[in-house]
Design a protein around this motif. Structure first.
Motif, PDB file in Angstrom:
ATOM      1  N   SER A 237      26.279 -67.942   3.499  1.00 42.43           N
ATOM      2  CA  SER A 237      26.279 -69.326   3.977  1.00 42.43           C
ATOM      3  C   SER A 237      25.373 -69.578   5.171  1.00 42.43           C
ATOM      4  O   SER A 237      25.109 -70.732   5.512  1.00 42.43           O
ATOM      5  CB  SER A 237      27.712 -69.738   4.349  1.00 42.43           C
ATOM      6  N   LEU A 238      24.904 -68.519   5.832  1.00 35.85           N
ATOM      7  CA  LEU A 238      24.147 -68.661   7.074  1.00 35.85           C
ATOM      8  C   LEU A 238      22.676 -68.327   6.869  1.00 35.85           C
ATOM      9  O   LEU A 238      22.334 -67.339   6.201  1.00 35.85           O
ATOM     10  CB  LEU A 238      24.722 -67.738   8.156  1.00 35.85           C
ATOM     11  N   LEU A 239      21.775 -69.107   7.474  1.00 37.40           N
ATOM     12  CA  LEU A 239      20.345 -68.809   7.423  1.00 37.40           C
ATOM     13  C   LEU A 239      20.076 -67.471   8.098  1.00 37.40           C
ATOM     14  O   LEU A 239      20.661 -67.168   9.145  1.00 37.40           O
ATOM     15  CB  LEU A 239      19.539 -69.878   8.161  1.00 37.40           C
ATOM     16  N   GLU A 240      19.189 -66.686   7.506  1.00 34.58           N
ATOM     17  CA  GLU A 240      18.757 -65.444   8.174  1.00 34.58           C
ATOM     18  C   GLU A 240      17.254 -65.497   8.419  1.00 34.58           C
ATOM     19  O   GLU A 240      16.800 -65.835   9.492  1.00 34.58           O
ATOM     20  CB  GLU A 240      19.185 -64.222   7.370  1.00 34.58           C
ATOM     21  N   GLU A 241      16.453 -65.150   7.410  1.00 31.30           N
ATOM     22  CA  GLU A 241      15.003 -65.199   7.590  1.00 31.30           C
ATOM     23  C   GLU A 241      14.316 -65.263   6.249  1.00 31.30           C
ATOM     24  O   GLU A 241      14.942 -65.084   5.197  1.00 31.30           O
ATOM     25  CB  GLU A 241      14.505 -63.998   8.398  1.00 31.30           C
ATOM     26  N   LEU A 242      13.006 -65.544   6.285  1.00 33.88           N
ATOM     27  CA  LEU A 242      12.208 -65.490   5.074  1.00 33.88           C
ATOM     28  C   LEU A 242      11.928 -64.025   4.752  1.00 33.88           C
ATOM     29  O   LEU A 242      12.335 -63.138   5.491  1.00 33.88           O
ATOM     30  CB  LEU A 242      10.907 -66.267   5.267  1.00 33.88           C
ATOM     31  N   GLY A 243      11.198 -63.771   3.691  1.00 39.07           N
ATOM     32  CA  GLY A 243      10.887 -62.396   3.335  1.00 39.07           C
ATOM     33  C   GLY A 243      10.177 -61.639   4.432  1.00 39.07           C
ATOM     34  O   GLY A 243      10.348 -60.435   4.577  1.00 39.07           O
ATOM     35  N   GLY A 244       9.369 -62.337   5.231  1.00 42.91           N
ATOM     36  CA  GLY A 244       8.663 -61.661   6.318  1.00 42.91           C
ATOM     37  C   GLY A 244       8.482 -62.520   7.548  1.00 42.91           C
ATOM     38  O   GLY A 244       7.602 -62.243   8.361  1.00 42.91           O
ATOM     39  N   MET A 245       9.287 -63.576   7.700  1.00 43.48           N
ATOM     40  CA  MET A 245       9.133 -64.462   8.851  1.00 43.48           C
ATOM     41  C   MET A 245      10.492 -64.936   9.365  1.00 43.48           C
ATOM     42  O   MET A 245      11.435 -65.079   8.584  1.00 43.48           O
ATOM     43  CB  MET A 245       8.277 -65.676   8.483  1.00 43.48           C
ATOM     44  N   CYS A 310       7.843 -68.270  11.472  1.00 38.86           N
ATOM     45  CA  CYS A 310       6.824 -67.638  12.312  1.00 38.86           C
ATOM     46  C   CYS A 310       6.714 -66.150  12.011  1.00 38.86           C
ATOM     47  O   CYS A 310       7.681 -65.500  11.596  1.00 38.86           O
ATOM     48  CB  CYS A 310       7.143 -67.854  13.792  1.00 38.86           C
ATOM     49  N   GLY A 311       5.518 -65.636  12.199  1.00 39.11           N
ATOM     50  CA  GLY A 311       5.249 -64.221  11.999  1.00 39.11           C
ATOM     51  C   GLY A 311       3.813 -63.927  12.381  1.00 39.11           C
ATOM     52  O   GLY A 311       3.028 -64.842  12.664  1.00 39.11           O
ATOM     53  N   THR A 312       3.430 -62.654  12.366  1.00 42.02           N
ATOM     54  CA  THR A 312       2.092 -62.262  12.806  1.00 42.02           C
ATOM     55  C   THR A 312       0.994 -62.875  11.950  1.00 42.02           C
ATOM     56  O   THR A 312      -0.004 -63.385  12.464  1.00 42.02           O
ATOM     57  CB  THR A 312       1.962 -60.733  12.799  1.00 42.02           C
ATOM     58  N   ALA A 313       1.154 -62.844  10.631  1.00 44.85           N
ATOM     59  CA  ALA A 313       0.072 -63.276   9.741  1.00 44.85           C
ATOM     60  C   ALA A 313      -0.238 -64.758   9.889  1.00 44.85           C
ATOM     61  O   ALA A 313      -1.385 -65.145  10.096  1.00 44.85           O
ATOM     62  CB  ALA A 313       0.416 -62.942   8.294  1.00 44.85           C
ATOM     63  N   ALA A 314       0.781 -65.609   9.782  1.00 38.50           N
ATOM     64  CA  ALA A 314       0.571 -67.055   9.803  1.00 38.50           C
ATOM     65  C   ALA A 314       0.757 -67.656  11.183  1.00 38.50           C
ATOM     66  O   ALA A 314       0.425 -68.816  11.392  1.00 38.50           O
ATOM     67  CB  ALA A 314       1.523 -67.736   8.823  1.00 38.50           C
TER      68      ALA A 314
END
Length: 366
Positions: A237-245, A310-314
């Motif tokens: 039920s809770l947001l965590e993260e995208l595959g790499g962000m 957010c993440g390093t690549a984008a």
């Protein structure tokens, strides 16, 4: 920070087949993420009882692995990602490399791999960038992506930590993540798959976490979305993260929330930097549990104005749409919001030397 004497710890063994200048310049004209690599790689070996040894920069090329090499069977592997930026005066810098070094040490601890000292991490990326300096592009929003990684290299099939490990750094010139300008992305919220669970490896940057995200990512593509967002494994039920962000939610009142570091979320360097910059803007910031139902309700009633990743690549990615099994909601008016574009500009201006660096985040490589 400036160049230190530890940068000389890696012996440079130049390639005998350097890429011709004309070919290199052609490749740098339109760099694509992770498809072209520089002439060299940095490398160090670890043996139990001996420690780290044979630090060198050598010709980029294939690795020779025994079929019984531990990493192939038990996935004992970790990695990092950071960039080298060329400034207008020709100097080359990277962003908060000590934070990457420390996170790699935490990842190594979790995967029962040897911890690479911070000074070796910094020396390896500096030695490689200096050796392949001509590979650092100078176009707008271009950079040299650096990929440090470590794997269990002992040829042994018993289930125990490897007594040998290899550490390498490879580098790839990259262009802007967004061809034609920053564009909001569509996100599929996976309710059938989890990225990581309590007590697992979610806080480590290891390949297995990304492997687990690939099938849900395929599902996202099939649903017409570009990325997948994971919910917590315990309650779903809770947001965590995208595959790499990492993910941020911006309220209509200007407040900002992001999922708390629960042990199953990667502690992003970009995430940490954004929190610092937002606090300096005087915004109310909360690291907390964010229920999916709360986010959807906020998007529908207008109390949520922006969602970003957010993440390093984008660096910073605006999210324009959230979809799932029984919902499909547009974020705001579907365009990048003021907080998203502002924080992205603030970060990239520091990284490329266009703005002051009051926190000392930039580290000179060459």
């Amino acid at each position: 920070m400036s160049i230190s004497d530890t940068d000389l710890a890696f012996e440079v063994r130049p390639t005998d087949t350097p890429t011709p200048r004309a070919e290199r310049e052609s490749l740098l004209a339109t760099p694509k993420f992770g498809t072209v690599f520089t002439d060299h790689m940095a490398r160090a070996s670890w043996t139990q009882g001996l420690g780290w040894h044979d630090r060198r920069v050598e010709k980029y090329g294939p690795l020779q692995l025994d079929p019984a090499t531990a990493v192939l069977h038990y996935a004992q592997e970790i990695f990092e990602g950071l960039k080298a930026y060329r400034h207008d005066d020709g100097s080359v810098w990277t962003f908060r490399p000590t934070a990457n070094a420390e996170r790699m040490q935490r990842s190594a601890r979790r995967l029962a791999l040897p911890e690479l000292p911070t000074e070796d991490f910094l020396a390896s990326i500096t030695a490689l960038v200096r050796t392949d300096l001509d590979w650092v592009p100078s176009g707008e929003e271009t950079s040299l992506y650096l990929r440090p990684f470590m794997y269990a290299s002992e040829a042994f099939l018993g289930v125990r930590p490897s007594m040998q490990a290899e550490y390498l750094v490879i580098a790839s010139p990259v262009g802007s993540y967004f061809a034609g300008g920053v564009k909001p992305v569509s996100i599929w919220v996976s309710e059938d798959y989890a990225r990581a669970g309590a007590g697992g490896t979610g806080a480590a940057k290891c390949g297995g976490n990304y492997a687990a995200s690939l099938l849900p990512q395929q599902e996202a593509y099939a649903r017409g979305c570009e990325q997948v967002c994971f919910l917590d494994a315990s309650t779903g039920s809770l947001l965590e993260e995208l595959g790499g962000m990492n993910v941020f939610v911006v309220g209509a009142d200007g407040s900002v929330s992001t999922p708390r570091l629960s042990g199953s979320i990667l502690e992003g360097v970009t995430r940490s930097s954004i929190l610092t910059l937002l606090a300096e803007q005087g915004r109310e910031i909360r690291e907390r549990d964010i229920p999916l139902t709360e986010l959807l309700a906020g998007l529908r009633d207008g109390s949520v104005a922006e969602v970003l990743a957010c993440g390093t690549a984008a660096v910073v990615t605006p999210i324009g749409r959230l979809a799932g099994g029984d919902f499909d909601v547009t974020v705001g008016d579907g365009t990048a919001g003021a907080v998203t574009t502002g924080i992205r500009a603030a970060l990239t201006d520091i990284q490329y030397g266009r703005a002051a660096d009051p926190h000392g985040w930039m580290h000179r490589l060459a």
